[in-house]
Motif scaffolding. Structure first.
Motif, short mmCIF file in Angstrom:
data_model
loop_
_atom_site.label_atom_id
_atom_site.label_comp_id
_atom_site.label_asym_id
_atom_site.label_seq_id
_atom_site.Cartn_x
_atom_site.Cartn_y
_atom_site.Cartn_z
N LEU A 4 11.81 20.88 57.18
CA LEU A 4 13.07 20.50 56.13
C LEU A 4 14.25 21.68 56.87
N GLU A 5 15.18 21.26 57.30
CA GLU A 5 16.33 21.89 57.72
C GLU A 5 17.51 21.53 57.14
N ARG A 6 18.35 22.82 56.35
CA ARG A 6 19.35 22.40 55.53
C ARG A 6 20.50 22.16 56.57
N ALA A 7 20.47 22.46 57.73
CA ALA A 7 21.73 22.18 58.50
C ALA A 7 21.22 21.26 59.71
N ALA B 44 20.06 33.21 70.51
CA ALA B 44 19.38 34.54 71.05
C ALA B 44 19.76 34.57 72.64
N ALA B 45 19.52 35.84 73.12
CA ALA B 45 19.76 35.84 74.55
C ALA B 45 18.22 35.28 75.37
N GLY B 46 17.16 35.11 74.72
CA GLY B 46 16.07 34.60 75.10
C GLY B 46 15.17 35.42 75.95
N ILE B 47 15.56 36.99 76.08
CA ILE B 47 14.57 37.80 76.74
C ILE B 47 13.16 37.91 76.31
N LEU B 48 12.36 37.57 76.95
CA LEU B 48 10.94 38.00 76.79
C LEU B 48 10.45 39.25 77.33
N THR C 198 18.09 20.78 52.37
CA THR C 198 18.20 22.06 51.68
C THR C 198 17.02 22.30 50.68
N VAL C 199 16.00 23.12 51.05
CA VAL C 199 15.11 23.58 49.86
C VAL C 199 15.76 24.37 48.91
N HIS C 200 15.38 23.92 47.51
CA HIS C 200 16.06 24.58 46.52
C HIS C 200 15.12 25.67 45.85
N VAL D 262 13.37 28.24 65.67
CA VAL D 262 12.11 28.09 66.66
C VAL D 262 10.76 28.22 65.82
N MET D 263 10.77 29.08 64.72
CA MET D 263 9.53 29.18 63.97
C MET D 263 9.20 27.92 63.31
N GLY D 264 10.16 27.24 62.66
CA GLY D 264 9.65 26.21 61.78
C GLY D 264 9.34 24.89 62.95
N HIS E 133 11.12 37.85 62.45
CA HIS E 133 10.52 38.21 63.64
C HIS E 133 11.77 39.38 64.34
N HIS E 134 12.85 39.43 63.71
CA HIS E 134 13.92 40.47 64.16
C HIS E 134 14.55 40.12 65.62
N ARG E 135 14.21 41.10 66.65
CA ARG E 135 14.72 41.06 67.87
C ARG E 135 14.00 40.15 68.79
N ASN E 136 12.85 39.77 68.17
CA ASN E 136 11.51 39.19 69.28
C ASN E 136 11.15 37.90 68.72
N GLY E 137 11.91 37.11 68.23
CA GLY E 137 11.64 35.93 67.68
C GLY E 137 11.34 34.64 68.71
N ILE E 138 11.95 34.97 69.81
CA ILE E 138 11.84 33.79 70.83
C ILE E 138 10.47 34.48 71.70
N LEU E 139 10.41 35.47 72.04
CA LEU E 139 9.31 36.27 72.70
C LEU E 139 8.00 35.74 71.66
N LEU E 140 8.06 35.72 70.48
CA LEU E 140 6.66 35.65 69.72
C LEU E 140 6.60 34.41 68.93
N ALA F 287 19.93 31.40 64.33
CA ALA F 287 19.53 32.59 65.24
C ALA F 287 18.72 31.83 66.52
N SER F 288 18.03 30.89 66.37
CA SER F 288 17.16 30.41 67.43
C SER F 288 18.00 30.04 68.65
N SER F 289 19.12 29.50 68.32
CA SER F 289 20.19 28.98 69.59
C SER F 289 21.02 30.18 70.04
C1 LIG Z 1 22.35 37.46 69.01
C2 LIG Z 1 20.75 37.70 68.87
C3 LIG Z 1 20.19 37.84 70.11
C4 LIG Z 1 18.76 37.64 70.23
N1 LIG Z 1 18.03 37.80 71.20
C5 LIG Z 1 16.77 37.66 71.31
C6 LIG Z 1 15.90 37.60 72.70
O1 LIG Z 1 16.63 37.88 73.57
N2 LIG Z 1 14.73 37.56 72.27
C7 LIG Z 1 13.96 37.26 71.52
O2 LIG Z 1 12.61 37.25 71.25
N3 LIG Z 1 14.58 37.44 70.22
C8 LIG Z 1 15.94 37.41 70.23
N4 LIG Z 1 16.65 37.20 68.97
C9 LIG Z 1 15.84 37.16 67.85
C10 LIG Z 1 15.33 35.46 67.67
O3 LIG Z 1 16.58 34.72 67.93
C11 LIG Z 1 15.18 35.35 66.28
O4 LIG Z 1 13.85 36.31 65.90
C12 LIG Z 1 14.41 33.94 65.98
O5 LIG Z 1 15.32 32.80 66.46
C13 LIG Z 1 14.17 33.62 64.58
O6 LIG Z 1 13.69 32.33 64.18
P1 LIG Z 1 13.60 31.67 62.89
O7 LIG Z 1 13.29 30.27 63.15
O8 LIG Z 1 12.83 32.38 62.08
O9 LIG Z 1 15.09 31.69 62.24
P2 LIG Z 1 16.40 30.64 62.48
O10 LIG Z 1 16.58 30.45 63.93
O11 LIG Z 1 17.53 31.62 62.01
O12 LIG Z 1 16.08 29.51 61.92
C14 LIG Z 1 16.00 29.54 60.22
C15 LIG Z 1 16.13 27.90 59.93
O13 LIG Z 1 16.07 28.11 58.35
C16 LIG Z 1 17.23 27.20 57.84
N5 LIG Z 1 17.13 27.49 56.33
C17 LIG Z 1 17.35 28.44 55.60
N6 LIG Z 1 17.30 28.58 54.59
C18 LIG Z 1 16.75 27.20 54.32
C19 LIG Z 1 16.66 26.58 53.21
N7 LIG Z 1 16.66 26.83 51.83
N8 LIG Z 1 16.41 25.00 53.37
C20 LIG Z 1 16.21 24.60 54.37
N9 LIG Z 1 16.55 25.15 55.59
C21 LIG Z 1 16.80 26.41 55.43
C22 LIG Z 1 18.35 27.72 58.69
O14 LIG Z 1 19.51 26.77 58.60
C23 LIG Z 1 17.87 27.92 60.05
O15 LIG Z 1 18.10 26.75 60.98
C24 LIG Z 1 18.08 37.23 68.80
C25 LIG Z 1 18.73 37.03 67.91
C26 LIG Z 1 20.11 37.16 67.65
C27 LIG Z 1 20.98 36.93 66.39
#
Ligand SMILES: Cc1cc2nc3c(=O)[nH]c(=O)nc-3n(C[C@H](O)[C@H](O)[C@H](O)COP(=O)(O)OP(=O)(O)OC[C@H]3O[C@@H](n4cnc5c(N)ncnc54)[C@H](O)[C@@H]3O)c2cc1C
Length: 354
Positions: free
Chosen positions: A29-32, A42-46, A175-177, A10-12, A329-336, A38-40
């Motif tokens: 650039l997404e390795r998968a 999550a529970a999605g609570i704001l 994948t970013v190496h 979600v952040m990227g 963003h730990h527990r709040n990445g969807i919110l933020l 994490a982004s898919s």
């Molecule tokens: C079970 C669970 C419940 C949650 N519930 C909530 C909630 O209710 N409300 C809320 O606000 N937040 C919630 N969160 C937190 C939220 O999901 C995360 O904070 C947020 O999704 C982080 O987003 P991100 O894009 O930083 O990380 P990610 O979604 O993990 O994305 C990072 C991406 O980077 C890619 N990547 C990694 N290394 C490389 C590389 N070297 N080269 C290329 N690509 C790479 C990965 O494949 C991945 O797709 C929850 C998380 C979990 C696990």
């Protein structure tokens, strides 16, 4: 100007979209596949209010983040036709003992003192808000303005919006190496096929952010905190409010799906769903909402919250010129997500350091 974004969560994706809206070209650039982690999951609570726990420092950010979601959900639907499931369903945080009630009372008084809508409900009032609540609830804090979105729908909408933009390219399987460093500046990234040069690089690799070679050693470490989830389906849909109990939460989507979560585990990058995890989640969820005992078990998964010790997230310029941060963003990445994307895209498009 071209920006390379490491990670298609979600952040990227949100940062790339915000850059494109400001006239900046971006490549994700997404390795998968985008949204793989994490982004898919999550529970999605704001939970701007439910997640505060008296933290004054985060209050304005969390509330601004929840507010930013209202126009963003509308915009995403307008551009892509995809409903990301934004609903102001409110949150009830329940107490079963006098001590838990006293904690809720303090939190509600503090939030109400800041002018927020929050109230302490007695059992009768709590059951009016959520008739499916357990009978042994002694009190509940009600945060009626907290909301939810549906993360997989959000990622689909972001991908569709990015696909429509001629300023953004998304590369799966990339994948970013490592970071490309020249004269103490980040000037791009290293991929399987060679170097990709960019005017700026955004680190949005979630729990893997600290593992990208070249990331400054001085950057606070991002570490994974595993969360397991259980999906139930109730027919007909009964539960209508998000319920937080001690040890578990219940998130009704309104269409019969009810997400139950979640564990907080330091288990490295082991993506198992464990017997103990599911046992704890279902035990906690059914203690909040006993009628869920009749719901169908529809799925389980786990993923990793990107956690930074002592900080709410890493956002903005890094110590390394050319490298920007949108991670941790730990527990709040969807919110933020939206406020982070806007902050990073604003700074890059204005040509600020890094
Ligand atoms: C079970 C669970 C419940 C949650 N519930 C909530 C909630 O209710 N409300 C809320 O606000 N937040 C919630 N969160 C937190 C939220 O999901 C995360 O904070 C947020 O999704 C982080 O987003 P991100 O894009 O930083 O990380 P990610 O979604 O993990 O994305 C990072 C991406 O980077 C890619 N990547 C990694 N290394 C490389 C590389 N070297 N080269 C290329 N690509 C790479 C990965 O494949 C991945 O797709 C929850 C998380 C979990 C696990």
């Amino acid at each position: 100007m071209r920006v390379a974004v490491i990670g298609g969560g979600v952040m990227g994706c949100a940062t790339a979209l915000a850059l494109a809206e400001r006239g900046v070209d971006a490549i994700v650039l997404e390795r998968a596949v985008p949204g793989a982690e994490a982004s898919s999951a999550a529970a999605g609570i704001l939970g701007a209010q439910a997640e505060l726990h008296g933290r004054d420092r985060e209050a304005d950010l969390f509330l601004r983040a929840r507010e930013a979601w209202i126009p963003w959900a509308r915009e995403l639907r307008g551009t892509t036709g995809i409903d990301v499931g934004h609903r102001v369903s409110g949150v009830l945080r329940i107490a079963r003992s006098g001590a838990e009630r006293a904690d809720l009372e303090r939190e509600v008084a503090w939030q109400a003192g800041r002018g927020l809508r929050a109230s302490l409900l007695d059992p009768r009032e709590a059951h009016e808000v959520e008739p499916e609540l357990a009978a042994d609830v002694v009190a509940a804090a009600h945060f009626p303005d907290d909301a939810q979105v549906d993360p997989p729908a959000l990622l689909r909408a972001l991908m569709a919006a990015l696909a429509r933009s001629d300023r953004v390219a998304v590369r799966g399987g990339a994948t970013v190496h490592g970071l490309l460093l020249e004269r103490d500046r980040c000037v791009g990234v290293r991929l399987d096929e060679g170097e990709l040069r960019a005017d700026a690089v955004v680190l949005a690799a979630g729990s893997w952010s600290s593992l990208v070679p070249g990331v400054p050693a001085a950057m606070p470490a991002v570490r994974p905190v595993r969360g397991q989830m259980v999906l139930l389906e109730e027919r007909p849909p009964r539960v209508r409010t998000i319920v937080f109990g001690p040890g578990a939460y219940v998130v009704p989507r309104g269409d019969g799906r009810v997400l139950c979560g979640s564990t907080m585990e330091h288990a490295g990058f082991r993506k198992e769903v464990t017997a103990a995890g599911v046992h704890a989640i279902l035990g906690g969820a059914l203690a909040c909402v006993p009628s869920l005992g009749q719901a169908q078990l529809a799925g389980t998964w786990s993923n990793f919250r990107p956690h930074v010790e002592g900080d709410v997230a890493l956002v903005g310029a890094s110590q390394l010129p050319g490298l920007w941060l949108a991670t941790g963003h730990h527990r709040n990445g969807i919110l933020l997500a939206k406020v982070t994307a806007d902050a990073v895209a604003d700074a890059i498009s204005r040509g600020e350091h890094a």
